[in-house]
Design a protein around this motif. Structure first.
Motif, PDB file in Angstrom:
ATOM      1  N   ALA A 476      65.957  90.308  41.679  1.00  0.00           N
ATOM      2  CA  ALA A 476      65.045  90.324  40.542  1.00  0.00           C
ATOM      3  C   ALA A 476      64.957  91.725  39.933  1.00  0.00           C
ATOM      4  N   GLU A 477      64.896  92.737  40.802  1.00  0.00           N
ATOM      5  CA  GLU A 477      64.842  94.116  40.325  1.00  0.00           C
ATOM      6  C   GLU A 477      66.137  94.493  39.605  1.00  0.00           C
ATOM      7  N   ALA A 478      67.284  94.074  40.207  1.00  0.00           N
ATOM      8  CA  ALA A 478      68.576  94.364  39.580  1.00  0.00           C
ATOM      9  C   ALA A 478      68.696  93.670  38.225  1.00  0.00           C
ATOM     10  N   LYS A 479      68.203  92.433  38.161  1.00  0.00           N
ATOM     11  CA  LYS A 479      68.248  91.697  36.889  1.00  0.00           C
ATOM     12  C   LYS A 479      67.385  92.385  35.839  1.00  0.00           C
ATOM     13  N   ALA A 480      66.208  92.836  36.248  1.00  0.00           N
ATOM     14  CA  ALA A 480      65.322  93.533  35.310  1.00  0.00           C
ATOM     15  C   ALA A 480      65.966  94.832  34.821  1.00  0.00           C
ATOM     16  N   ASN A 481      66.586  95.576  35.747  1.00  0.00           N
ATOM     17  CA  ASN A 481      67.252  96.823  35.353  1.00  0.00           C
ATOM     18  C   ASN A 481      68.431  96.551  34.423  1.00  0.00           C
ATOM     19  N   ALA A 482      69.222  95.516  34.772  1.00  0.00           N
ATOM     20  CA  ALA A 482      70.367  95.173  33.925  1.00  0.00           C
ATOM     21  C   ALA A 482      69.907  94.756  32.531  1.00  0.00           C
ATOM     22  N   THR A 483      68.817  93.998  32.462  1.00  0.00           N
ATOM     23  CA  THR A 483      68.286  93.572  31.159  1.00  0.00           C
ATOM     24  C   THR A 483      67.817  94.770  30.344  1.00  0.00           C
ATOM     25  N   ALA A 484      67.141  95.714  31.013  1.00  0.00           N
ATOM     26  CA  ALA A 484      66.657  96.912  30.314  1.00  0.00           C
ATOM     27  C   ALA A 484      67.834  97.743  29.792  1.00  0.00           C
ATOM     28  N   ILE A 485      68.862  97.912  30.658  1.00  0.00           N
ATOM     29  CA  ILE A 485      70.048  98.677  30.233  1.00  0.00           C
ATOM     30  C   ILE A 485      70.753  97.975  29.087  1.00  0.00           C
ATOM     31  N   ARG A 486      70.832  96.647  29.179  1.00  0.00           N
ATOM     32  CA  ARG A 486      71.508  95.895  28.108  1.00  0.00           C
ATOM     33  C   ARG A 486      70.761  96.020  26.786  1.00  0.00           C
ATOM     34  N   LYS A 487      69.463  95.977  26.842  1.00  0.00           N
ATOM     35  CA  LYS A 487      68.666  96.142  25.617  1.00  0.00           C
ATOM     36  C   LYS A 487      68.884  97.528  25.022  1.00  0.00           C
ATOM     37  N   LYS A 488      68.942  98.521  25.897  1.00  0.00           N
ATOM     38  CA  LYS A 488      69.161  99.891  25.422  1.00  0.00           C
ATOM     39  C   LYS A 488      70.546 100.029  24.795  1.00  0.00           C
ATOM     40  N   GLU A 489      71.578  99.462  25.456  1.00  0.00           N
ATOM     41  CA  GLU A 489      72.928  99.500  24.908  1.00  0.00           C
ATOM     42  C   GLU A 489      73.002  98.785  23.571  1.00  0.00           C
ATOM     43  N   SER A 490      72.340  97.635  23.493  1.00  0.00           N
ATOM     44  CA  SER A 490      72.356  96.862  22.241  1.00  0.00           C
ATOM     45  C   SER A 490      71.678  97.634  21.116  1.00  0.00           C
ATOM     46  N   ALA A 491      70.586  98.320  21.449  1.00  0.00           N
ATOM     47  CA  ALA A 491      69.872  99.102  20.435  1.00  0.00           C
ATOM     48  C   ALA A 491      70.743 100.256  19.930  1.00  0.00           C
ATOM     49  N   ILE A 492      71.435 100.919  20.873  1.00  0.00           N
ATOM     50  CA  ILE A 492      72.322 102.026  20.469  1.00  0.00           C
ATOM     51  C   ILE A 492      73.447 101.500  19.578  1.00  0.00           C
ATOM     52  N   PHE A 493      74.026 100.350  19.940  1.00  0.00           N
ATOM     53  CA  PHE A 493      75.102  99.771  19.133  1.00  0.00           C
ATOM     54  C   PHE A 493      74.604  99.402  17.737  1.00  0.00           C
ATOM     55  N   LYS A 494      73.436  98.782  17.696  1.00  0.00           N
ATOM     56  CA  LYS A 494      72.894  98.383  16.389  1.00  0.00           C
ATOM     57  C   LYS A 494      72.607  99.592  15.509  1.00  0.00           C
ATOM     58  N   THR A 553      82.230  93.727  25.414  1.00  0.00           N
ATOM     59  CA  THR A 553      82.463  93.745  26.862  1.00  0.00           C
ATOM     60  C   THR A 553      81.154  93.826  27.638  1.00  0.00           C
ATOM     61  N   ALA A 554      80.254  94.695  27.162  1.00  0.00           N
ATOM     62  CA  ALA A 554      78.956  94.844  27.839  1.00  0.00           C
ATOM     63  C   ALA A 554      78.168  93.545  27.781  1.00  0.00           C
ATOM     64  N   ALA A 555      78.201  92.871  26.613  1.00  0.00           N
ATOM     65  CA  ALA A 555      77.477  91.608  26.480  1.00  0.00           C
ATOM     66  C   ALA A 555      78.070  90.549  27.404  1.00  0.00           C
ATOM     67  N   GLU A 556      79.412  90.488  27.426  1.00  0.00           N
ATOM     68  CA  GLU A 556      80.060  89.509  28.304  1.00  0.00           C
ATOM     69  C   GLU A 556      79.794  89.819  29.770  1.00  0.00           C
ATOM     70  N   ASP A 557      79.865  91.105  30.127  1.00  0.00           N
ATOM     71  CA  ASP A 557      79.575  91.491  31.516  1.00  0.00           C
ATOM     72  C   ASP A 557      78.140  91.141  31.890  1.00  0.00           C
ATOM     73  N   TYR A 558      77.235  91.388  30.935  1.00  0.00           N
ATOM     74  CA  TYR A 558      75.823  91.088  31.209  1.00  0.00           C
ATOM     75  C   TYR A 558      75.620  89.583  31.405  1.00  0.00           C
ATOM     76  N   GLU A 559      76.268  88.798  30.527  1.00  0.00           N
ATOM     77  CA  GLU A 559      76.153  87.349  30.663  1.00  0.00           C
ATOM     78  C   GLU A 559      76.760  86.874  31.985  1.00  0.00           C
ATOM     79  N   GLU A 560      77.911  87.441  32.347  1.00  0.00           N
ATOM     80  CA  GLU A 560      78.548  87.059  33.609  1.00  0.00           C
ATOM     81  C   GLU A 560      77.684  87.463  34.806  1.00  0.00           C
ATOM     82  N   ASP A 561      77.166  88.698  34.738  1.00  0.00           N
ATOM     83  CA  ASP A 561      76.288  89.160  35.826  1.00  0.00           C
ATOM     84  C   ASP A 561      75.039  88.289  35.915  1.00  0.00           C
TER      85      ASP A 561
END
Length: 677
Positions: A476-494, A553-561
């Motif tokens: 659960a902690e790893a999922k929360a961290n991955a979600t936070a990192i993914r949101k940050k990556e998505s914001a930087i990309f946008k 790639t990050a989105a696909e990795d996040y979805e796979e993870d």
């Protein structure tokens, strides 16, 4: 047959003893002894059968409980083994798919690396060729500028009169203005350019024409160099992104394989352990079932033997009773007629019957140290004196003596029977108490062993539940961290994508404006600017492509993870649920078995207390039962002997014998009477 042998032996003993007692009386005595012995054997058989029945019932209950426990354990273990088998098959299938994926990705990475190495080598060759060509152009331009500065020399005129650049280069070589290597390089560049342009460009026959043409070719070489480097940078970036993606996938897949192999090993170990327990439970079940069948057959056989023996005892007792009744009812008169004269003769030669009986009683009192028999001897002696003093009461005296001796025999036999019964009861009670203590101790240990086993299994499951809870928390902690990192990556990309897009649009607009104004190739300084803008355009395009690929790639990795973590979470939650229910059932079983164990412990404590009570009651007397029994039996035998001696004489013969002997015993009295007369 055994009864007939006993009867024959008793009759033989009776006939052997006929010299001292009436054979009929002796036979009756022996028949009574046989009846007592058979009744005692019957009581012992009853007690043994009662104990055997209790043992059969208790052992049957224990075996039934053990069989039920083994059956429950077998069902539970079979379910666990089936689940482990399915899980291992799933792991093996997933391992195969993942391993194939690793092999595919490694092959793709190897092929991409091979292609990249070839591209890199081709780029290095092309780049070096362009650089060499540009150097040759720079040297040729330098030579032409020097020749132009000297004025119109023959060499310069020959160059200017050449119909095209190729002839001009040949003229420059012939006049030693440039080297053959420079010519070859420039010729190769021009031939390569001809594939893009149909004809070699002509120039005006003036010194500036060749120089300008060489400058144009130099700009074109620079543009090609910039384009070549841009393509190389793009190819390198694409390869690096592909390699990073494939390496990440391979790394993740290998980690997954390692985890699944560890899970496979753990599951295989659990399955092997459960299979071992199942084999043990199956063996226990088979052994207990076999023992129960054998026990049932053995208990049935004992019951049948007991019933047959009881019937034999009853038949023998009936036969002995019939024989006694016949002897008692029909031989009384015949016995008196047959043995009275014989006894008279014996008594005459041996002395007075009364004296003989008294002496026998006194001897018996000395041998057994019995106060009661000693007192009886005195009573018999006193009664004999009364009979001598009052001959008219001889029958009453004779009957009284028989009654006294018979009563004491009955009293002694009753006391012996009570002692025998008490000793038998003590033996029985002590045996029952010992067996009950042993049985309950064994039963308690069995319960305790089962409790220990259940507690051990429950503790193991609780540890696994704790580990699963910790793993779920980590997931659960790893999922929360991955979600936070993914949101940050998505914001930087946008934020970055529009900026690069906007910058790229600006560069393209600038290129269009310059190309529209200066032409496709540009002129002078514009050529360099356009070339630089093209490099910038290539860089912006490459960066935009890279961040888009990285975002994808990050989105696909996040979805796979996320899928993997969801599947892992579901699996662990199911395991957590199953193992929680399992240890809860085990705890409930522990509570139930502990209650049974407490009940058995209570019964065991009572049994121990009862055993101590029986032991104290049965071991307080300093004289052993065997010693006491022997003493009582001796007293009874002596009393019976005295009674037999008394029975060997009738009241009439007793008086006759005393009357015949009277002159000899009253000689002093007769003399006194004579003197008085």
């Amino acid at each position: 047959m055994a009864a007939m042998r006993r009867l024959a032996l008793s009759l033989a003993l009776a006939m052997g003893a006929a010299g001292t007692a009436s054979p009929i009386s002796r036979v009756l005595e022996l028949l009574g002894g046989m009846e007592d012995k058979i009744k005692k054997q019957g009581m012992e058989a009853d007690e043994a059968m009662k104990e055997a029945g209790e043992f059969c019932r208790q052992r049957s209950r224990d075996l039934g409980y053990s069989i039920k426990t083994s059956t429950d354990e077998k069902e539970d273990l079979e379910a666990k083994i089936s689940k482990s088998t399915s899980k291992l098959e799933s792991i093996a299938s997933t391992l195969q798919e993942t391993s194939q994926g690793i092999e595919t990705n490694e092959a793709e990475l190897s092929k991409a690396t091979e292609v990249r190495e070839k591209e890199k080598a081709d780029f290095a060759t092309s780049e070096q060729d362009l650089l060499d060509t540009m150097d040759s152009m720079t040297r040729a331009l330098g030579v032409l500028e020097k020749e132009a500065a000297k004025g119109k020399s023959e060499s310069l005129l020959q160059v200017q009169q050449a119909p095209n650049v190729l002839f001009a280069l040949e003229a420059m070589v012939s006049k030693s203005l440039i080297s053959t290597a420079d010519r070859d390089g420039l010729t190769a560049f021009l031939q390569n350019s001809e594939q893009q342009a149909p004809a070699v460009p002509a120039y005006e026959p003036k010194s500036g024409g060749v120089t300008d043409m060489l400058r144009d070719l130099q700009d074109k070489a620079k543009t090609e160099l910039y384009s070549l480097r841009a393509k190389e940078a793009q190819a390198k970036s694409d390869y690096q992104m592909l390699r990073q993606s494939l390496e990440d996938e391979i790394k993740y897949a290998k980690e997954k394989v390692a985890q699944m192999q560890a899970a496979q090993a753990e599951e295989s170990s659990d399955k092997a352990s459960n299979e071992k327990d199942l084999k043990e439970s199956t063996t226990n079940f088979a052994e207990d079932s076999k023992e129960l069948v054998e026990l049932t057959a053995e208990c049935k056989r004992k019951k049948e033997d007991y019933e047959e023996e009881s019937k034999e005892h009853a038949d023998e007792l009936q036969a002995l009773g019939t024989a006694k009744d016949a002897l008692i009812k029909k031989t009384g008169a015949a016995e008196a007629q047959a043995y009275s004269f014989l006894q008279l003769g014996q008594e005459s030669s041996a002395g007075y019957p009364g004296k003989k009986v008294v002496q026998m009683l006194r001897d018996a009192a000395r041998r057994t140290d019995s106060t009661g028999i000693s007192l009886l001897a005195r009573q018999v002696s006193n009664l004999i004196r009364e009979g001598e003093a009052q001959p008219a009461q001889k029958k009453d005296v004779f009957a009284s003596i028989k009654t006294l001796i018979s009563n004491m025999i009955s009293s002694k036999e009753k006391s012996l029977l009570e002692d025998t019964s008490r000793a038998a009861q003590c033996k029985k009670d002590m045996k029952v108490a010992k067996e009950k203590v042993e049985a309950k101790t064994s039963e308690f240990h069995k319960y305790q062993n089962k409790i220990d086993k259940l507690v051990s299994k429950s503790a193991g499951l609780k540890a696994e539940v704790s580990e699963l809870q910790q793993a779920l928390s980590t997931l659960a902690e790893a999922k929360a961290n991955a979600t936070a990192i993914r949101k940050k990556e998505s914001a930087i990309f946008k934020k970055t994508e529009p900026e690069l897009q906007q910058g790229l649009e600006g560069v393209k607009i600038a290129l269009k404006v310059l190309r529209d104004y200066y032409g496709e190739q540009g002129a002078g300084a514009a050529t360099g600017i356009i070339g630089m803008l093209e490099v910038v355009d290539s860089d912006f395009t490459k960066n935009l492509a890279e961040i888009r690929v990285a975002e994808k790639t990050a989105a696909e990795d996040y979805e796979e993870d996320e899928k993997e973590m969801k599947l892992e979470t579901t699996r662990k939650e199911q395991d957590l649920k199953y193992k929680t229910q399992a240890y809860q059932r085990l705890d409930a079983d522990v509570t139930e078995v502990q209650g049974d164990a407490d009940s058995v412990q209570s019964v065991l404590d009572d049994a121990k207390q009862y055993a101590e009570t029986v032991k104290a009651k049965c071991t307080v007397t300093p004289e052993s039962y065997e010693e006491k029994k022997a003493a009582r039996q001796q007293e009874i035998d002596d009393l019976k002997a005295a009674l037999a001696a008394l029975d060997s004489s009738s009241a009439a013969s007793f008086i006759q014998l005393r009357e015949t002997s009277a002159p000899r015993q009253l000689r002093g009295s007769h003399a006194a009477n004579t003197m008085d007369n």
